[in-house]
Motif scaffolding. Structure first.
Motif, PDB file in Angstrom:
ATOM      1  N   PRO A   1      44.916  40.662  34.887  1.00 19.93           N
ATOM      2  CA  PRO A   1      46.224  39.653  35.136  1.00 19.93           C
ATOM      3  C   PRO A   1      46.300  39.015  33.504  1.00 19.93           C
ATOM      4  O   PRO A   1      45.625  38.786  32.746  1.00 19.93           O
ATOM      5  CB  PRO A   1      46.123  38.764  36.023  1.00 19.93           C
ATOM      6  CG  PRO A   1      44.772  38.411  36.249  1.00 19.93           C
ATOM      7  CD  PRO A   1      44.188  39.947  35.891  1.00 19.93           C
TER       8      PRO A   1
ATOM      9  N   ASP B   1      45.791  31.422  34.997  1.00 21.39           N
ATOM     10  CA  ASP B   1      45.753  30.836  36.427  1.00 21.39           C
ATOM     11  C   ASP B   1      45.232  31.897  37.466  1.00 21.39           C
ATOM     12  O   ASP B   1      45.066  31.421  38.555  1.00 21.39           O
ATOM     13  CB  ASP B   1      47.033  29.936  36.549  1.00 21.39           C
ATOM     14  CG  ASP B   1      47.324  28.858  35.609  1.00 21.39           C
ATOM     15  OD1 ASP B   1      46.298  28.390  35.112  1.00 21.39           O
ATOM     16  OD2 ASP B   1      48.509  28.401  35.348  1.00 21.39           O
ATOM     17  N   ASN B   2      45.714  33.013  37.325  1.00 23.92           N
ATOM     18  CA  ASN B   2      45.620  34.082  38.224  1.00 23.92           C
ATOM     19  C   ASN B   2      44.329  34.808  38.279  1.00 23.92           C
ATOM     20  O   ASN B   2      43.945  35.721  39.038  1.00 23.92           O
ATOM     21  CB  ASN B   2      46.611  35.300  38.060  1.00 23.92           C
ATOM     22  CG  ASN B   2      48.020  34.607  38.102  1.00 23.92           C
ATOM     23  OD1 ASN B   2      48.523  33.826  38.899  1.00 23.92           O
ATOM     24  ND2 ASN B   2      49.076  35.455  37.730  1.00 23.92           N
TER      25      ASN B   2
ATOM     26  N   ASP C   1      41.585  34.154  41.419  1.00 27.97           N
ATOM     27  CA  ASP C   1      41.968  34.878  42.535  1.00 27.97           C
ATOM     28  C   ASP C   1      41.740  36.389  42.389  1.00 27.97           C
ATOM     29  O   ASP C   1      41.373  37.099  42.957  1.00 27.97           O
ATOM     30  CB  ASP C   1      43.465  34.654  43.008  1.00 27.97           C
ATOM     31  CG  ASP C   1      43.663  33.096  43.370  1.00 27.97           C
ATOM     32  OD1 ASP C   1      42.584  32.512  43.907  1.00 27.97           O
ATOM     33  OD2 ASP C   1      44.925  32.842  43.605  1.00 27.97           O
ATOM     34  N   TRP C   2      41.928  36.984  41.346  1.00 32.87           N
ATOM     35  CA  TRP C   2      41.810  38.245  40.800  1.00 32.87           C
ATOM     36  C   TRP C   2      40.341  38.708  40.875  1.00 32.87           C
ATOM     37  O   TRP C   2      39.995  39.601  41.229  1.00 32.87           O
ATOM     38  CB  TRP C   2      42.646  38.632  39.365  1.00 32.87           C
ATOM     39  CG  TRP C   2      42.333  39.965  38.858  1.00 32.87           C
ATOM     40  CD1 TRP C   2      43.297  41.019  39.419  1.00 32.87           C
ATOM     41  CD2 TRP C   2      41.448  40.642  38.053  1.00 32.87           C
ATOM     42  NE1 TRP C   2      42.718  42.388  38.633  1.00 32.87           N
ATOM     43  CE2 TRP C   2      41.746  41.991  38.271  1.00 32.87           C
ATOM     44  CE3 TRP C   2      40.450  40.048  37.587  1.00 32.87           C
ATOM     45  CZ2 TRP C   2      40.835  42.837  37.217  1.00 32.87           C
ATOM     46  CZ3 TRP C   2      39.389  40.917  36.876  1.00 32.87           C
ATOM     47  CH2 TRP C   2      39.859  42.250  36.661  1.00 32.87           C
TER      48      TRP C   2
END
Length: 285
Positions: A197, A201-202, A205-206
């Protein structure tokens, strides 16, 4: 030399009270054949401009001229052109700009450069002519996934051998737990293809998603992670994650700029099954 042919020009600014004195403030890159145009001008608050914008009036004048220049190019980028817009297929684009924005914006004699990556060559030229010290971090405007999809489309793989945005349930006992995979194809095994990503901020989670994939799919699937640091905001952090994920034998990490990626695409073209031949095997929800 391979790649698209681009012309570039360095944009300098000349305040009206400083005759014959100029400062490099921007860059423009243009390919008449593909109608691609990329440009930027330094923000009026950039410290490089302090030496010539010595009053609030001069700062405001620069801000307005910068805004007019960018608005005109953005308007010419739209599909609904008017007679006053620029034709991006015209190899005299820089000359037209120089004529319209004289005497405050000056354009250097255009130079030729060849590149397969417009973002990369643009950023390198900006560092050379504007100075890296005065540039904010310039991240490519696309995501890795968008770049990969364009390459796959160009190779006629999307919809034929590669399926996009597939929802799968990695844990059969938990049907409600499903994740979207960027791309899937199959030869002897299923290949789950994920792009790193763009947004910092992602990443967490990734990363959790990739760890789950490694745990649940390592025996009968291959996991392939594609990246390009030009399109990732915090590549230092992403690189640490990639190094960790690469410890797993089921996972292959591929840089889009590498020869490995070209071979990777060719392998899918040669050995990948047609979607119709494997689609029913997917656990799609």
């Amino acid at each position: 030399m391979e790649g698209t042919k681009y012309w570039y020009s360095i944009i300098s600014y000349v305040p009206k009270n400083l005759l014959n004195e100029r400062l490099n403030v921007g860059l423009i890159l243009h390919s008449p054949s593909s109608k691609a145009v990329k440009w930027f001008l330094l923000d009026e608050k950039n410290r490089k401009l302090n030496s010539i914008l010595t009053s609030s009036v001069l700062v405001e004048e620069y801000k307005i001229r910068k805004m007019l220049f960018e608005q005109k190019l953005k308007q010419s980028s739209s599909e609904e052109l008017t007679l006053t817009d620029y034709d991006f297929s015209n190899d005299k684009l820089f000359e037209e700009l120089a004529n319209d924005f004289t005497p405050y914006l000056k354009f250097s004699t255009k130079q030729l450069v060849m590149s397969e990556n417009i973002e990369l060559i643009f950023n390198k030229l900006a560092e050379i002519y504007i100075s890296k010290n005065f540039l904010e971090k310039r991240i490519g405007t696309h995501t890795v996934k968008q770049v990969v999809k364009k390459v796959f489309e160009k190779e006629n793989l999307i919809g034929t051998k590669i399926k996009t945005d597939v929802s799968i349930t990695p844990i059969k006992e938990i049907v409600s737990l499903n994740y979207k995979v960027d791309f899937i194809y199959k030869n002897s095994l299923f290949h789950l293809v994920q792009a790193v990503p763009r947004n910092h901020d992602n990443l967490n989670d990734w990363f959790s998603k990739m760890m789950l994939f490694q745990n649940e799919f390592k025996n009968n699937h291959k996991i392939e992670i594609l990246y390009d640091e030009e399109f990732i905001e915090n590549f230092k952090e992403a690189k640490e994650i990639l190094m960790y994920l690469n410890k797993d034998n089921s996972t292959n990490i591929i840089d889009l700029k590498s020869h490995q990626f070209k071979s990777y695409c060719n392998n899918i073209k040669s050995n990948g099954l047609l979607i119709n031949d494997f689609e029913k095997e997917l656990n799609i929800v």
